[in-house]
Scaffold this motif. Structure first.
Motif, PDB file in Angstrom:
ATOM      1  N   ARG A  30     -40.670 -13.192 -15.865  1.00 57.58           N
ATOM      2  CA  ARG A  30     -41.087 -12.003 -15.131  1.00 57.58           C
ATOM      3  C   ARG A  30     -40.906 -12.168 -13.625  1.00 57.58           C
ATOM      4  NH1 ARG A  30     -46.718 -11.631 -18.531  1.00 57.58           N
ATOM      5  NH2 ARG A  30     -45.815 -10.900 -20.496  1.00 57.58           N
ATOM      6  N   ASN A  31     -40.929 -13.425 -13.162  1.00 53.19           N
ATOM      7  CA  ASN A  31     -40.780 -13.687 -11.731  1.00 53.19           C
ATOM      8  C   ASN A  31     -39.309 -13.983 -11.425  1.00 53.19           C
ATOM      9  OD1 ASN A  31     -41.184 -14.239  -9.059  1.00 53.19           O
ATOM     10  ND2 ASN A  31     -42.573 -15.957  -9.370  1.00 53.19           N
ATOM     11  N   ILE A  32     -38.488 -12.957 -11.523  1.00 55.18           N
ATOM     12  CA  ILE A  32     -37.043 -13.113 -11.360  1.00 55.18           C
ATOM     13  C   ILE A  32     -36.682 -13.568  -9.950  1.00 55.18           C
ATOM     14  CG2 ILE A  32     -34.832 -11.914 -11.464  1.00 55.18           C
ATOM     15  CD1 ILE A  32     -36.124 -12.387 -14.168  1.00 55.18           C
ATOM     16  N   MET A  37     -34.066 -17.446  -6.453  1.00 60.49           N
ATOM     17  CA  MET A  37     -34.024 -18.218  -5.214  1.00 60.49           C
ATOM     18  C   MET A  37     -33.911 -19.704  -5.499  1.00 60.49           C
ATOM     19  SD  MET A  37     -33.781 -16.336  -2.653  1.00 60.49           S
ATOM     20  CE  MET A  37     -33.934 -17.686  -1.483  1.00 60.49           C
ATOM     21  N   ALA A  38     -34.516 -20.173  -6.578  1.00 60.23           N
ATOM     22  CA  ALA A  38     -34.425 -21.587  -6.923  1.00 60.23           C
ATOM     23  C   ALA A  38     -32.993 -22.005  -7.220  1.00 60.23           C
ATOM     24  CB  ALA A  38     -35.321 -21.897  -8.121  1.00 60.23           C
ATOM     25  N   VAL A  39     -32.154 -21.053  -7.618  1.00 58.48           N
ATOM     26  CA  VAL A  39     -30.746 -21.333  -7.886  1.00 58.48           C
ATOM     27  C   VAL A  39     -29.873 -20.980  -6.689  1.00 58.48           C
ATOM     28  CG1 VAL A  39     -28.784 -20.787  -9.367  1.00 58.48           C
ATOM     29  CG2 VAL A  39     -31.074 -20.959 -10.355  1.00 58.48           C
ATOM     30  N   GLY A  77     -35.915 -29.887  -6.734  1.00 60.73           N
ATOM     31  CA  GLY A  77     -37.101 -29.839  -5.897  1.00 60.73           C
ATOM     32  C   GLY A  77     -37.577 -28.426  -5.628  1.00 60.73           C
ATOM     33  N   PHE A  78     -36.641 -27.531  -5.323  1.00 59.61           N
ATOM     34  CA  PHE A  78     -36.997 -26.129  -5.095  1.00 59.61           C
ATOM     35  C   PHE A  78     -37.623 -25.518  -6.347  1.00 59.61           C
ATOM     36  CE2 PHE A  78     -33.921 -25.972  -1.448  1.00 59.61           C
ATOM     37  CZ  PHE A  78     -34.836 -25.525  -0.508  1.00 59.61           C
ATOM     38  N   GLY A  79     -37.027 -25.802  -7.492  1.00 58.71           N
ATOM     39  CA  GLY A  79     -37.540 -25.227  -8.726  1.00 58.71           C
ATOM     40  C   GLY A  79     -38.901 -25.775  -9.102  1.00 58.71           C
ATOM     41  N   ARG A 120     -36.850 -24.539 -17.162  1.00 61.47           N
ATOM     42  CA  ARG A 120     -36.304 -23.639 -16.149  1.00 61.47           C
ATOM     43  C   ARG A 120     -35.385 -24.380 -15.186  1.00 61.47           C
ATOM     44  NH1 ARG A 120     -40.961 -21.945 -14.380  1.00 61.47           N
ATOM     45  NH2 ARG A 120     -41.106 -23.394 -12.619  1.00 61.47           N
ATOM     46  N   ASN A 121     -35.789 -25.566 -14.758  1.00 59.20           N
ATOM     47  CA  ASN A 121     -35.014 -26.296 -13.758  1.00 59.20           C
ATOM     48  C   ASN A 121     -33.788 -26.975 -14.345  1.00 59.20           C
ATOM     49  OD1 ASN A 121     -36.524 -25.875 -11.261  1.00 59.20           O
ATOM     50  ND2 ASN A 121     -38.170 -26.955 -12.295  1.00 59.20           N
TER      51      ASN A 121
END
Length: 262
Positions: A30-32, A37-39, A77-79, A120-121
């Motif tokens: 849901r938090n697209i 941004m993590a990618v 790290g961002f993810g 996810r990461n």
């Protein structure tokens, strides 16, 4: 004559974890914006360093092979950093108190966040590697080397996700968790991610060579591109396992202190 009521049975740990993992994955989907941004941010940095700074750093045009391992860890790290905010939100919005009234292991909410972040990461890392191949990344790794690199990346993500979970538990608010977690994102810049450590000032070389990110990057670089790795693979694995162990113990102790035991 009244019949005594049976005590409510607590759901098994496996069922509890599966429920919380599903919950965290649904929240991620849901938090697209955060997922994108993590990618996108690591990809933008890879393009920036490859096409803007790469020619100055390595005129031979091989800089993309050098920088991609660092970008992979930057992406991880961002993810992982979003885990701190997610955990802090659960700890401050009252949902933990609600879980404590149910026949479940409430610590599973933290495990759910960690497992969902790992999935996810890993997907985000795969996307980043795919883009890297399009911009000229040419790994020389064979099958076993790819498996070893992927295992090390997964271990790194797992270790730092648990670390971010611990940060989310000790933070007083989601905003504070975001701020604390952001400080860790500077570690790749103080490593061999973008330039060799021997090009840094002497006082900074000691910091760069003795922090956990550098051996992980050097190990992944060695596995994927054939660069000399020496004993970096074992150092990287030991660093990741140490961070994982300390972070898990810290998380469990903090959660039990804040939320109470079940």
């Amino acid at each position: 004559m009244t019949t005594p009521q049976s005590p409510v049975k607590t759901a098994s740990l496996g069922v509890t974890n599966a429920v919380f993992i599903g919950r965290s994955i649904r929240h991620s989907l849901r938090n697209i914006e955060a997922l994108t941004m993590a990618v996108v941010l690591p990809i933008m940095l890879m393009l920036l360093f490859t096409y803007v700074f790469g020619g100055a750093i390595d005129p031979g045009g091989n800089y993309v092979n050098y920088v991609v391992p660092g970008i992979i860890l930057l992406c991880a790290g961002f993810g992982s950093s979003s885990t701190a905010v997610d955990v802090a939100e659960d700890m401050t919005n009252g949902i933990i108190d609600r879980f404590r009234t149910m026949p479940i292991k409430s610590l599973g909410v933290i495990t759910g966040h960690v497992a969902a972040s790992l999935v996810r990461n890993l997907i985000a890392t795969g996307v980043v590697i795919g883009v890297a191949l399009l911009v000229g990344f040419r790994p020389t790794a064979a099958g076993l080397e790819w498996i070893a690199a992927a295992s090390l990346i997964a271990l790194f993500i797992l270790a730092f996700t648990w670390l971010y979970a611990a940060i989310g538990l000790v933070a007083g608010s989601p905003a504070a968790a975001s701020g604390y977690g952001f400080a860790l994102l500077f570690l790749p810049y103080l490593s061999s991610a973008f330039v060799p450590t021997d090009t840094m000032p002497t006082w900074l070389q000691g910091v760069a060579e003795n922090q956990p990110i550098t051996p992980v990057i050097e190990a992944i670089r060695g596995l994927l591109t054939g660069a000399p790795a020496h004993d970096q693979i074992w150092k990287a694995a030991l660093w990741c396992m140490l961070i994982l162990l300390v972070s898990m113990l810290w998380s469990m102790w903090t959660f039990r202190r804040k939320a109470g035991r079940r």
